[in-house]
Write a protein that holds these residues in place. Structure first.
Motif, PDB file in Angstrom:
ATOM      1  N   CYS A  65       0.837  -1.202   0.000  1.00 39.14           N
ATOM      2  CA  CYS A  65       0.000   0.000   0.000  1.00 39.14           C
ATOM      3  C   CYS A  65       0.874   1.256   0.000  1.00 39.14           C
ATOM      4  O   CYS A  65       0.599   2.217  -0.729  1.00 39.14           O
ATOM      5  N   ARG A  66       1.914   1.248   0.799  1.00 40.62           N
ATOM      6  CA  ARG A  66       2.816   2.405   0.834  1.00 40.62           C
ATOM      7  C   ARG A  66       3.465   2.625  -0.527  1.00 40.62           C
ATOM      8  O   ARG A  66       3.633   3.762  -0.982  1.00 40.62           O
ATOM      9  N   LYS A  72       2.244   7.971   0.694  1.00 39.75           N
ATOM     10  CA  LYS A  72       1.176   8.685   1.411  1.00 39.75           C
ATOM     11  C   LYS A  72       0.695   7.856   2.600  1.00 39.75           C
ATOM     12  O   LYS A  72       0.783   6.628   2.624  1.00 39.75           O
ATOM     13  N   GLY A  73       0.124   8.547   3.599  1.00 42.97           N
ATOM     14  CA  GLY A  73      -0.403   7.860   4.766  1.00 42.97           C
ATOM     15  C   GLY A  73      -1.665   7.084   4.430  1.00 42.97           C
ATOM     16  O   GLY A  73      -2.453   7.489   3.573  1.00 42.97           O
ATOM     17  N   PHE A  74      -1.873   5.971   5.113  1.00 44.52           N
ATOM     18  CA  PHE A  74      -3.078   5.159   4.928  1.00 44.52           C
ATOM     19  C   PHE A  74      -3.449   4.529   6.258  1.00 44.52           C
ATOM     20  O   PHE A  74      -2.711   4.644   7.251  1.00 44.52           O
ATOM     21  N   VAL A 102       2.219   3.109  10.072  1.00 47.18           N
ATOM     22  CA  VAL A 102       0.859   3.351   9.571  1.00 47.18           C
ATOM     23  C   VAL A 102       0.345   4.659  10.150  1.00 47.18           C
ATOM     24  O   VAL A 102       0.615   4.987  11.311  1.00 47.18           O
ATOM     25  N   LEU A 103      -0.411   5.413   9.362  1.00 44.04           N
ATOM     26  CA  LEU A 103      -0.878   6.730   9.795  1.00 44.04           C
ATOM     27  C   LEU A 103      -1.995   6.659  10.824  1.00 44.04           C
ATOM     28  O   LEU A 103      -1.986   7.380  11.829  1.00 44.04           O
ATOM     29  N   LYS A 125      -2.893   7.684  14.681  1.00 40.08           N
ATOM     30  CA  LYS A 125      -4.180   8.287  15.002  1.00 40.08           C
ATOM     31  C   LYS A 125      -5.239   7.200  15.143  1.00 40.08           C
ATOM     32  O   LYS A 125      -5.293   6.256  14.339  1.00 40.08           O
ATOM     33  N   VAL A 126      -6.104   7.354  16.154  1.00 38.55           N
ATOM     34  CA  VAL A 126      -7.121   6.339  16.438  1.00 38.55           C
ATOM     35  C   VAL A 126      -8.509   6.912  16.195  1.00 38.55           C
ATOM     36  O   VAL A 126      -8.928   7.867  16.849  1.00 38.55           O
ATOM     37  N   LEU A 127      -9.228   6.310  15.229  1.00 38.56           N
ATOM     38  CA  LEU A 127     -10.610   6.664  14.954  1.00 38.56           C
ATOM     39  C   LEU A 127     -11.443   5.464  15.373  1.00 38.56           C
ATOM     40  O   LEU A 127     -11.378   4.400  14.741  1.00 38.56           O
TER      41      LEU A 127
END
Length: 332
Positions: A65-66, A72-74, A102-103, A125-127
């Motif tokens: 993916c990277r 870009k972040g994913f 990982v972003l 980041k945690v969503l």
């Protein structure tokens, strides 16, 4: 890629052009190829970690993916389960995500409290995804970076409350101070515009994206979705209080029959809900069996298209909705 129409706390936090998130679809449906297409179109996607139980296979997906996104972040979807050995697997997944930088993650299922410290330390980041505002409050208190609140139209697991996204969006935006994403039944730009107006920072799409060319699922199944009007979406597994919105196929009908009897023993359900049935359906295009996540927003999936074309359609529709609102605004 369309120019940015909106700037929100989510676009700024994730460094994306559009406030469009594409939720993790499993098993292994949301892979590196699809997620990269979402990211390259200006949104954020999530590789489903549970779809790649071999740790090295997961790592390979992250690296691919990277590469496809040119750095870009994913994101990655992490399902928090209470099953045996689930905690050990989750910790191993978090370690790999940290090593591969990982972003962000889309966490769902149980509380993310157990993995938050490690994710924070890694700068991820945690969503956290929840089916009701009451859970969003709890997640916010834990210190997650954003919450995703899904309504009853959400494919997969919409929770047991049956609250619509139309209610969740304005309610959550009044109750939650951190960035907010709304999902469930969303597949158009006018819904994107309306959701932002109700106080959210982004939308989450799932079923609408099942016709993406970049998804590996069989073309025959995608064509079935194109012909569908969304009325064959049904919630089953209510007897287990594990509400699951799926395509109303033979497996779903068998599970609904068990629900009607009040069955609560998972072993009675097992033959109809095994993951291998779902994988086989996606591979062959034979959708008669398997728990196939399927929401009514498939009504908006009118053709098989690349991800960037779907995004363009959504954004053009959002622009038209904004123009219409301006035309309707009273001048008096």
């Amino acid at each position: 890629m369309r120019g940015a129409l909106f700037k929100t706390r989510i676009t700024e936090m994730l460094g994306i052009r559009h406030p469009i998130l594409c939720g993790g679809m499993g098993p292994s449906v949301s892979d590196a190829n699809y997620v990269a297409a979402v990211v390259n179109a200006g949104g954020m996607g999530f590789i489903v970690a549970a779809g790649f139980p071999d740790p090295e296979e997961l790592r390979e997906q992250l690296r691919e993916c990277r590469k496809l996104t040119s750095g870009k972040g994913f994101g990655v979807n992490l399902y928090i389960s209470g099953q045996d050995r689930a905690t050990e697997r989750l910790q191993e997944q978090v370690k790999i995500l940290s090593e591969e930088e990982v972003l962000c993650v889309e966490t769902s299922g149980g509380s993310p409290a157990g993995v938050l410290p490690a994710l924070r330390e890694a700068g991820i980041k945690v969503l956290h995804k929840v089916p009701a505002v009451r859970y969003a409050r709890s997640a916010a208190r834990l210190g997650v970076d954003a919450v995703i609140v899904v309504g009853n139209d959400s494919a997969g697991h919409p929770g047991t409350y049956g609250i619509s996204s139309m209610v969740q969006a304005p309610h959550a935006s009044k109750e939650i101070a951190i960035p907010l994403v709304i999902g469930g039944g969303i597949g158009t730009g006018r819904q994107l515009a309306a959701t932002l107006m109700m106080g959210a920072d982004a939308i989450l799409m799932g079923s609408r994206m099942l016709v993406s060319e970049e998804l590996w699922i069989h073309h025959r199944y995608k064509e079935l979705l194109v012909q569908s009007d969304g009325t064959d979406s049904v919630v089953v597994k209510t007897g287990l209080r594990q509400h699951h919105r799926v395509l109303n196929n033979e497996s779903a009908k068998a599970v609904a029959a068990l629900d009607a009897t009040g069955a609560s023993d998972f072993e009675q359900y097992r033959p109809h809900v095994m993951g291998k049935l779902t994988t086989q359906a996606y591979l062959t295009g034979d959708s008669r069996t398997g728990m196939l996540d399927y929401g009514p927003s498939v009504v908006f999936a009118n053709s098989v298209q690349p991800v960037d074309a779907i995004f363009d359609e959504v954004l053009d529709d959002a622009q038209q909705a904004m123009s219409r609102l301006e035309e309707l605004r009273s001048r008096y």
